[in-house]
Scaffold this motif. Structure first.
Motif, PDB file in Angstrom:
ATOM      1  N   VAL A  51       0.827  -1.195   0.000  1.00 11.35           N
ATOM      2  CA  VAL A  51       0.000   0.000   0.000  1.00 11.35           C
ATOM      3  C   VAL A  51       0.866   1.251   0.000  1.00 11.35           C
ATOM      4  O   VAL A  51       0.637   2.184  -0.755  1.00 11.35           O
ATOM      5  CB  VAL A  51      -0.954   0.006   1.217  1.00 11.35           C
ATOM      6  N   THR A  52       1.888   1.283   0.819  1.00 16.19           N
ATOM      7  CA  THR A  52       2.705   2.486   0.938  1.00 16.19           C
ATOM      8  C   THR A  52       3.572   2.713  -0.283  1.00 16.19           C
ATOM      9  O   THR A  52       4.145   3.775  -0.447  1.00 16.19           O
ATOM     10  CB  THR A  52       3.599   2.417   2.186  1.00 16.19           C
ATOM     11  N   SER A  53       3.677   1.728  -1.156  1.00  8.93           N
ATOM     12  CA  SER A  53       4.517   1.884  -2.344  1.00  8.93           C
ATOM     13  C   SER A  53       3.714   2.263  -3.585  1.00  8.93           C
ATOM     14  O   SER A  53       4.268   2.341  -4.663  1.00  8.93           O
ATOM     15  CB  SER A  53       5.276   0.587  -2.613  1.00  8.93           C
ATOM     16  N   LYS A  54       2.398   2.461  -3.454  1.00  8.03           N
ATOM     17  CA  LYS A  54       1.592   2.823  -4.610  1.00  8.03           C
ATOM     18  C   LYS A  54       2.081   4.145  -5.181  1.00  8.03           C
ATOM     19  O   LYS A  54       2.432   5.063  -4.456  1.00  8.03           O
ATOM     20  CB  LYS A  54       0.113   2.929  -4.234  1.00  8.03           C
ATOM     21  N   THR A  55       2.047   4.239  -6.480  1.00  8.56           N
ATOM     22  CA  THR A  55       2.671   5.395  -7.111  1.00  8.56           C
ATOM     23  C   THR A  55       1.754   6.593  -7.275  1.00  8.56           C
ATOM     24  O   THR A  55       2.236   7.711  -7.371  1.00  8.56           O
ATOM     25  CB  THR A  55       3.212   5.008  -8.501  1.00  8.56           C
ATOM     26  N   SER A  56       0.455   6.378  -7.336  1.00  8.82           N
ATOM     27  CA  SER A  56      -0.405   7.535  -7.584  1.00  8.82           C
ATOM     28  C   SER A  56      -1.780   7.402  -6.946  1.00  8.82           C
ATOM     29  O   SER A  56      -2.344   6.315  -6.857  1.00  8.82           O
ATOM     30  CB  SER A  56      -0.557   7.776  -9.093  1.00  8.82           C
ATOM     31  N   ILE A  57      -2.272   8.543  -6.511  1.00  9.52           N
ATOM     32  CA  ILE A  57      -3.641   8.700  -6.018  1.00  9.52           C
ATOM     33  C   ILE A  57      -4.256   9.816  -6.852  1.00  9.52           C
ATOM     34  O   ILE A  57      -3.696  10.911  -6.948  1.00  9.52           O
ATOM     35  CB  ILE A  57      -3.675   9.120  -4.531  1.00  9.52           C
ATOM     36  N   ALA A  58      -5.390   9.549  -7.481  1.00 12.53           N
ATOM     37  CA  ALA A  58      -6.059  10.568  -8.287  1.00 12.53           C
ATOM     38  C   ALA A  58      -7.273  11.104  -7.535  1.00 12.53           C
ATOM     39  O   ALA A  58      -7.995  10.336  -6.878  1.00 12.53           O
ATOM     40  CB  ALA A  58      -6.486   9.989  -9.631  1.00 12.53           C
TER      41      ALA A  58
ATOM     42  N   LEU B 160       2.435  10.099  -6.004  1.00 11.59           N
ATOM     43  CA  LEU B 160       1.956  11.178  -6.846  1.00 11.59           C
ATOM     44  C   LEU B 160       0.468  11.359  -6.575  1.00 11.59           C
ATOM     45  O   LEU B 160      -0.311  10.409  -6.727  1.00 11.59           O
ATOM     46  CB  LEU B 160       2.183  10.844  -8.323  1.00 11.59           C
ATOM     47  N   MET B 161       0.066  12.540  -6.146  1.00  5.73           N
ATOM     48  CA  MET B 161      -1.339  12.846  -5.897  1.00  5.73           C
ATOM     49  C   MET B 161      -1.732  13.969  -6.837  1.00  5.73           C
ATOM     50  O   MET B 161      -1.193  15.071  -6.757  1.00  5.73           O
ATOM     51  CB  MET B 161      -1.541  13.235  -4.436  1.00  5.73           C
ATOM     52  N   HIS B 162      -2.670  13.675  -7.736  1.00  2.00           N
ATOM     53  CA  HIS B 162      -2.972  14.656  -8.781  1.00  2.00           C
ATOM     54  C   HIS B 162      -4.402  14.497  -9.259  1.00  2.00           C
ATOM     55  O   HIS B 162      -5.109  13.572  -8.861  1.00  2.00           O
ATOM     56  CB  HIS B 162      -2.003  14.480  -9.944  1.00  2.00           C
ATOM     57  N   GLY B 163      -4.828  15.401 -10.137  1.00  5.13           N
ATOM     58  CA  GLY B 163      -6.175  15.392 -10.686  1.00  5.13           C
ATOM     59  C   GLY B 163      -6.670  16.817 -10.850  1.00  5.13           C
ATOM     60  O   GLY B 163      -6.114  17.598 -11.619  1.00  5.13           O
ATOM     61  N   ILE B 164      -7.685  17.171 -10.081  1.00  2.00           N
ATOM     62  CA  ILE B 164      -8.215  18.532 -10.093  1.00  2.00           C
ATOM     63  C   ILE B 164      -8.442  18.972  -8.658  1.00  2.00           C
ATOM     64  O   ILE B 164      -9.127  18.280  -7.894  1.00  2.00           O
ATOM     65  CB  ILE B 164      -9.537  18.629 -10.884  1.00  2.00           C
ATOM     66  N   GLY B 165      -7.883  20.086  -8.283  1.00  2.00           N
ATOM     67  CA  GLY B 165      -8.030  20.576  -6.913  1.00  2.00           C
ATOM     68  C   GLY B 165      -7.565  22.016  -6.791  1.00  2.00           C
ATOM     69  O   GLY B 165      -7.218  22.663  -7.783  1.00  2.00           O
ATOM     70  N   GLY B 166      -7.545  22.505  -5.552  1.00  2.00           N
ATOM     71  CA  GLY B 166      -7.211  23.892  -5.294  1.00  2.00           C
ATOM     72  C   GLY B 166      -6.074  24.054  -4.311  1.00  2.00           C
ATOM     73  O   GLY B 166      -5.271  23.142  -4.085  1.00  2.00           O
TER      74      GLY B 166
ATOM     75  N   PHE C 295      -0.363  18.116  -3.726  1.00  2.00           N
ATOM     76  CA  PHE C 295      -1.292  17.712  -4.785  1.00  2.00           C
ATOM     77  C   PHE C 295      -1.058  18.583  -6.019  1.00  2.00           C
ATOM     78  O   PHE C 295      -0.899  19.802  -5.915  1.00  2.00           O
ATOM     79  CB  PHE C 295      -2.732  17.865  -4.300  1.00  2.00           C
ATOM     80  N   ILE C 296      -1.050  17.945  -7.185  1.00  2.00           N
ATOM     81  CA  ILE C 296      -0.845  18.642  -8.455  1.00  2.00           C
ATOM     82  C   ILE C 296      -2.169  18.666  -9.216  1.00  2.00           C
ATOM     83  O   ILE C 296      -2.759  17.612  -9.491  1.00  2.00           O
ATOM     84  CB  ILE C 296       0.233  17.947  -9.300  1.00  2.00           C
ATOM     85  N   SER C 297      -2.647  19.868  -9.562  1.00  2.00           N
ATOM     86  CA  SER C 297      -3.895  19.993 -10.308  1.00  2.00           C
ATOM     87  C   SER C 297      -3.601  20.014 -11.800  1.00  2.00           C
ATOM     88  O   SER C 297      -2.899  20.898 -12.296  1.00  2.00           O
ATOM     89  CB  SER C 297      -4.641  21.264  -9.895  1.00  2.00           C
TER      90      SER C 297
END
Length: 393
Positions: free
Chosen positions: A7-14, A41-47, A55-57
Motif C-alpha cells: 500500500v505504501t509503495s503505490k505510485t499515484s492517487i487521483a 503522486l497525488m494529482h487530478g483537479i483541486g485547489g 497535490f498537483i492539479s
C-alpha cells in the motif's frame, strides 16, 4: 490481496474536487493520507488547500465551479472535454485509487468508468440523496467502491443500498473551534470591538455571486437604516471573485454601502460576526459550527429554479436545518430573497437575544455530533480500500 507494505509503495492517487468547499474538505483528507504515502503522486483537479499537501492539479478547478442546470449546460462541452481527458489519462495510469470529492455530476460519471475498468473508486461527501434526487443511489452503486460520508445518518442509507460506507465526521467540525474567538477575529480584521458585525457570504462560485451579491448588499443598506453602527464584512474565495463582486455592486449602484471585502479569511469573518447572511451550501454549516445566528438565502437562474424546486422532498435546503430536521434558521429562496425580506429576517436574528442563546446551544450539540478525527479516519479507509483491491502484476 495487497500487503500494508504494498500500500505504501503505490505510485499515484487521483482526486477531483470541483469547488472551494470541496478543496477545503479534500485538504483535510490529504493531511491524513500524505504522511502515510509521502512519495505518492497525488494529482487530478483541486485547489490551494490540496496543493499544500503536494497535490498537483492537472486542470484549473475553477472550470468545474458552475452551479445550476442551465449554467452547467453553457459550459458543458468544456467540462465534458476535461472529464474525458482525465479519464483517458487515468485509464492509462491506473492509479491505486480515484477519490471524487463532492462534485457528483462530474465525479460519478468518471468514477463509473474507472470502476468498470478495475480501478477502485471512493466518493468523499455523498450527494444529498436524503434531501432530493434519491434515485441517484443506483448510479452511486455502479460508480463507487466505497463511500466516505460526513453525516452520521448517511452510513446506514448507503449500507442498506449495498454500498460500503464509512462515517468519518465532518472535516470542518475539527477545524472550527468549539468556542470561537470573536474578539481576536475582530482585532485581526480591523473591525471595531463594540459595533455589531454582519458577515455576508453570497457564495464562492461566479454563478452564485451573480445572483446573490446584489440582494445581499442591498439588504445591508436597509439594515444600516435601522442601525448605523452595523459593520459588514464579505470574504471572497479568491481574487476573481473579489473583482466580480465589486463589479456587480458597482453596476447596482451600491458602492456607497460600507462593506469590507476581504480575500479569504471566511472563518475569521464568521468568528467576528454577530449574525450572518449566507448562501445555501457548505458555508451555512460553517456558520452553524461557529454558533452564529443566520439567514440562509439562495437565488439562481430562473429556468434552473423552475426545474430544481420540484426535485426536493424535504422542506429544508440549508444544512443546519436538515441536520436539525426543523427550521432553526430562516430560509429565503429565489423570489422570496428580496433585499427587504433578507433585511427583516436578519434584523430579527440580531435583536432576539434569547433565540441567539438557543441557537448557540443547538449548534454546539450539532458540532459535537459531527466531530471526529476526519483526516485519520478517511485516510485509514482509503488505505484499506487500496489494500483490499487486487493489483495487476
Amino acid at each position: 490481496m495487497a500487503s500494508s507494505a504494498d500500500v505504501t509503495s503505490k505510485t499515484s492517487i487521483a482526486m477531483v474536487a470541483g469547488e472551494t468547499s470541496g478543496d477545503l474538505l479534500a485538504g483535510r483528507l490529504l493531511s491524513g493520507l500524505r504522511p502515510q504515502l509521502p512519495d505518492a503522486l497525488m494529482h487530478g483537479i483541486g485547489g490551494t488547500h490540496m496543493a499544500q499537501h503536494g497535490f498537483i492539479s492537472d486542470f484549473p478547478m475553477e472550470k468545474l465551479s458552475v452551479r445550476g442546470l442551465f449554467e452547467v449546460l453553457a459550459h458543458y462541452r468544456e467540462i465534458k472535454a476535461i472529464q474525458i481527458a482525465l479519464r483517458d489519462q487515468l485509464l492509462i495510469e491506473r492509479p491505486a485509487v480515484f477519490i471524487g470529492v463532492d462534485a457528483p455530476d462530474f465525479n460519478l460519471g468518471l468514477e463509473a468508468q474507472l470502476k468498470s475498468a478495475g480501478i477502485p473508486t471512493m466518493h468523499f461527501i455523498g450527494p444529498s440523496i436524503w434531501a432530493w434526487r434519491g434515485g441517484r443511489i443506483k448510479k452511486i452503486a455502479r460508480a463507487v467502491s466505497h463511500m466516505l460520508v460526513i453525516f452520521p445518518f448517511e452510513e446506514e442509507i448507503y449500507r442498506k443500498a449495498g454500498i460500503p460506507a464509512t462515517y468519518v465526521g465532518h472535516p470542518l467540525a475539527q477545524v472550527i473551534p468549539m468556542v470561537p474567538d470573536q474578539a481576536g477575529a475582530r482585532v485581526a480584521l480591523g473591525l471595531p470591538a463594540a459595533s455589531p458585525v454582519v458577515a455576508i457570504l453570497p457564495g464562492s462560485r461566479m454563478s452564485e455571486l451573480k445572483y446573490n451579491s446584489v440582494p445581499f448588499v442591498a439588504a445591508a443598506k436597509i439594515l444600516l437604516q435601522l442601525d448605523a453602527t452595523l459593520q459588514f464584512v464579505a470574504p471572497m474565495a479568491g481574487e476573481a471573485q473579489h473583482r466580480y463582486f465589486n463589479e456587480l455592486i458597482e453596476q447596482a449602484g451600491l458602492r456607497d454601502v460600507p462593506v469590507k471585502v476581504i480575500d479569504g479569511q471566511s472563518h475569521r469573518a464568521l468568528a467576528a460576526a454577530d449574525a450572518v447572511l449566507v448562501a445555501s451550501g457548505t458555508a451555512s454549516l460553517e456558520v452553524a459550527l461557529f454558533k452564529k445566528p443566520m439567514v440562509i438565502a439562495y437565488k439562481m437562474m430562473r429556468a434552473s429554479w423552475h426545474v430544481l424546486r420540484h426535485m426536493g422532498y424535504q422542506p429544508w435546503i440549508g444544512l443546519p436545518n436538515i441536520l436539525a430536521q426543523e427550521f432553526l434558521v430562516p430560509e429565503l429562496l429565489q423570489d422570496a430573497a428580496t433585499p427587504e425580506a433578507l433585511a427583516e429576517a436578519l434584523w430579527k436574528q440580531l435583536q432576539d437575544g434569547a433565540h441567539r442563546e438557543y441557537l448557540q446551544r443547538r449548534f454546539t450539540d450539532m458540532h459535537r455530533t459531527l466531530l471526529r478525527d476526519t483526516a485519520a479516519e478517511s485516510a485509514r479507509a482509503v488505505l484499506e480500500l487500496i489494500a483490499q483491491t487486487p493489483r495487476a502484476s
